[in-house]
Design a protein around this motif. Structure first.
Motif, PDB file in Angstrom:
ATOM      1  N   GLY A 185       0.731  -1.324   0.085  1.00  0.00           N
ATOM      2  CA  GLY A 185      -0.051   0.006   0.030  1.00  0.00           C
ATOM      3  C   GLY A 185       0.937   1.208  -0.094  1.00  0.00           C
ATOM      4  O   GLY A 185       0.129   2.340  -0.039  1.00  0.00           O
ATOM      5  N   ASP A 186       2.091   1.391   0.157  1.00  0.00           N
ATOM      6  CA  ASP A 186       2.969   2.492   0.155  1.00  0.00           C
ATOM      7  C   ASP A 186       3.682   2.790  -1.233  1.00  0.00           C
ATOM      8  O   ASP A 186       4.389   1.885  -1.575  1.00  0.00           O
ATOM      9  N   PRO A 187       3.580   3.908  -1.750  1.00  0.00           N
ATOM     10  CA  PRO A 187       4.334   4.138  -2.970  1.00  0.00           C
ATOM     11  C   PRO A 187       5.836   4.281  -2.656  1.00  0.00           C
ATOM     12  O   PRO A 187       6.161   5.209  -1.283  1.00  0.00           O
ATOM     13  N   PHE A 188       6.678   3.678  -3.217  1.00  0.00           N
ATOM     14  CA  PHE A 188       8.105   3.908  -3.259  1.00  0.00           C
ATOM     15  C   PHE A 188       8.475   5.005  -4.493  1.00  0.00           C
ATOM     16  O   PHE A 188       9.287   5.800  -3.978  1.00  0.00           O
ATOM     17  N   SER A 189       8.311   4.611  -5.732  1.00  0.00           N
ATOM     18  CA  SER A 189       8.717   5.356  -6.664  1.00  0.00           C
ATOM     19  C   SER A 189       7.440   5.480  -7.699  1.00  0.00           C
ATOM     20  O   SER A 189       6.734   4.258  -8.036  1.00  0.00           O
ATOM     21  N   LEU A 245       0.781   9.138   0.847  1.00  0.00           N
ATOM     22  CA  LEU A 245      -0.003   9.622  -0.237  1.00  0.00           C
ATOM     23  C   LEU A 245       0.058  10.953  -0.424  1.00  0.00           C
ATOM     24  O   LEU A 245       0.336  11.447  -1.456  1.00  0.00           O
ATOM     25  N   SER A 246      -0.257  11.679   0.585  1.00  0.00           N
ATOM     26  CA  SER A 246      -0.092  13.211   0.462  1.00  0.00           C
ATOM     27  C   SER A 246       1.168  13.695   0.277  1.00  0.00           C
ATOM     28  O   SER A 246       1.266  14.900  -0.390  1.00  0.00           O
ATOM     29  N   LEU A 247       2.374  13.091   0.403  1.00  0.00           N
ATOM     30  CA  LEU A 247       3.512  13.560  -0.290  1.00  0.00           C
ATOM     31  C   LEU A 247       3.704  13.433  -1.577  1.00  0.00           C
ATOM     32  O   LEU A 247       4.408  14.499  -2.186  1.00  0.00           O
ATOM     33  N   LEU A 248       2.751  12.989  -2.281  1.00  0.00           N
ATOM     34  CA  LEU A 248       2.623  12.920  -3.792  1.00  0.00           C
ATOM     35  C   LEU A 248       2.139  14.162  -4.208  1.00  0.00           C
ATOM     36  O   LEU A 248       2.275  14.913  -5.439  1.00  0.00           O
ATOM     37  N   LEU A 249       1.355  15.079  -3.267  1.00  0.00           N
ATOM     38  CA  LEU A 249       0.793  16.351  -3.480  1.00  0.00           C
ATOM     39  C   LEU A 249       1.941  17.569  -3.372  1.00  0.00           C
ATOM     40  O   LEU A 249       1.985  18.531  -3.968  1.00  0.00           O
ATOM     41  N   THR A 250       2.497  17.151  -2.017  1.00  0.00           N
ATOM     42  CA  THR A 250       3.488  18.189  -1.327  1.00  0.00           C
ATOM     43  C   THR A 250       4.459  18.444  -2.500  1.00  0.00           C
ATOM     44  O   THR A 250       5.134  19.686  -2.643  1.00  0.00           O
ATOM     45  N   VAL A 251       5.250  17.431  -3.222  1.00  0.00           N
ATOM     46  CA  VAL A 251       6.290  17.811  -4.167  1.00  0.00           C
ATOM     47  C   VAL A 251       5.856  18.850  -5.021  1.00  0.00           C
ATOM     48  O   VAL A 251       6.737  19.459  -5.660  1.00  0.00           O
ATOM     49  N   ASP A 252       4.557  18.929  -5.327  1.00  0.00           N
ATOM     50  CA  ASP A 252       4.151  19.857  -6.363  1.00  0.00           C
ATOM     51  C   ASP A 252       3.044  20.914  -6.064  1.00  0.00           C
ATOM     52  O   ASP A 252       2.470  21.450  -6.709  1.00  0.00           O
ATOM     53  N   ALA A 253       3.489  21.272  -4.764  1.00  0.00           N
ATOM     54  CA  ALA A 253       2.341  22.327  -4.345  1.00  0.00           C
ATOM     55  C   ALA A 253       2.819  23.701  -3.950  1.00  0.00           C
ATOM     56  O   ALA A 253       2.080  24.491  -3.773  1.00  0.00           O
ATOM     57  N   LEU A 254       4.001  23.984  -4.034  1.00  0.00           N
ATOM     58  CA  LEU A 254       4.591  25.216  -3.865  1.00  0.00           C
ATOM     59  C   LEU A 254       4.665  25.971  -5.273  1.00  0.00           C
ATOM     60  O   LEU A 254       4.528  25.507  -6.255  1.00  0.00           O
TER      61      LEU A 254
END
Length: 279
Positions: free
Chosen positions: A59-63, A199-208
């Protein structure tokens, strides 16, 4: 399961998926995560990432690597997933998010290839030369409410769902005095203070805000390709995000992001290729 488990957070509600049949999920892309009228790429990746987490045995995204094929619109979408390989510790899958055009045809918006595993099973051993970004304390950084300048037109929807506190050294663009450096640094939380997870880290990298703003270039910066590496499960509390670009050329730019948690651990890294604004 018929529907993914969701929490009380707006992010969880807006990334919810419903299983239609094996490997196929329905979702509703929210207008709350748009920028310049298009759905944000990090939010899209989180929606697709949730479907893959449900479809794969781990269940955890790695890459996670995504190619953005056309701009997504708020509204209904379907995600079609496929398991490419399933192993004891890692599983690889692919997914496409599609929307129905006015003429009734399905248009592919984003295609993803990803490897998932169990972050809790990783070794605690760390050998790194990486260091957290030097950002002033959060109370000395600047949010949208602190800027004397009006918000950039078209950006309000997504910024209302985030609690961004920018390093003053990287927000000269907001008052018409960009530094000329391709850097953006900020403290990051969701506006409702939902704790970060893989999962929310996938948003974080593209949110600034785009690094192009600090180069004096304003406008939409559409993502062409985005790859995210999730390194460990983030500790509760605000995240620190650093994004840099070194080579705007030929109408494109790259952005390298690092995300650090409250325990001073590098929890995610990414690189994306994006179209530079024409401003």
């Amino acid at each position: 399961m018929a529907e993914a488990t969701i929490g009380d957070s707006e992010f969880d509600r807006d990334t919810a998926i419903t299983l239609r049949e094996e490997g196929v999920y329905d979702t509703e892309l929210s207008a709350g995560w748009t920028i310049f009228g298009a759905v944000n790429g990090g939010y899209l990746l989180a929606v697709v990432g949730r479907a893959l987490a449900d479809a794969l045995p781990h269940g955890d995204p790695f890459s996670v690597s995504a190619h953005y094929l056309s701009a997504s619109d708020p509204g209904p979408a379907v995600i079609r997933t496929e398991t490419v390989r399933s192993g004891r510790t890692l599983a690889t899958g692919q997914a496409s998010l599609l929307q129905t055009a006015d003429d009734g045809t399905e248009v592919e918006r984003i295609r993803v290839l990803a490897t998932y595993g169990d972050l809790d099973a990783l070794s605690d051993e760390v050998h790194t030369t990486a260091k957290p970004p030097a950002i002033p304390p959060i109370e000395h950084c600047l949010g949208a409410e602190d800027s004397p300048a009006p918000p950039v037109a078209g950006t309000a929807a997504i910024t209302e769902r985030l609690r961004l506190k920018l390093d003053p050294a990287t927000c000269g663009w907001a008052v018409g005095a960009p530094s000329g450096k391709g850097e953006m640094r900020a403290w990051f939380e969701l506006a409702d203070h939902r704790d970060a997870d893989p999962l929310s880290l996938l948003l974080t990298v593209d949110a600034l805000p785009p690094t192009a703003f600090e180069l004096g270039i304003r406008g939409w910066v559409p993502t062409v390709e985005l790859t995210v590496h999730v390194r460990c499960r983030p500790a509760p509390g605000p995240l620190r995000v650093s994004i840099t670009t070194r080579n705007p050329a030929g109408g494109f730019l790259e952005e390298d992001a690092e995300v650090w948690d409250s325990a001073d651990r590098l929890v995610a890294q990414s690189r994306q290729l994006a179209l530079a604004p024409r401003g």
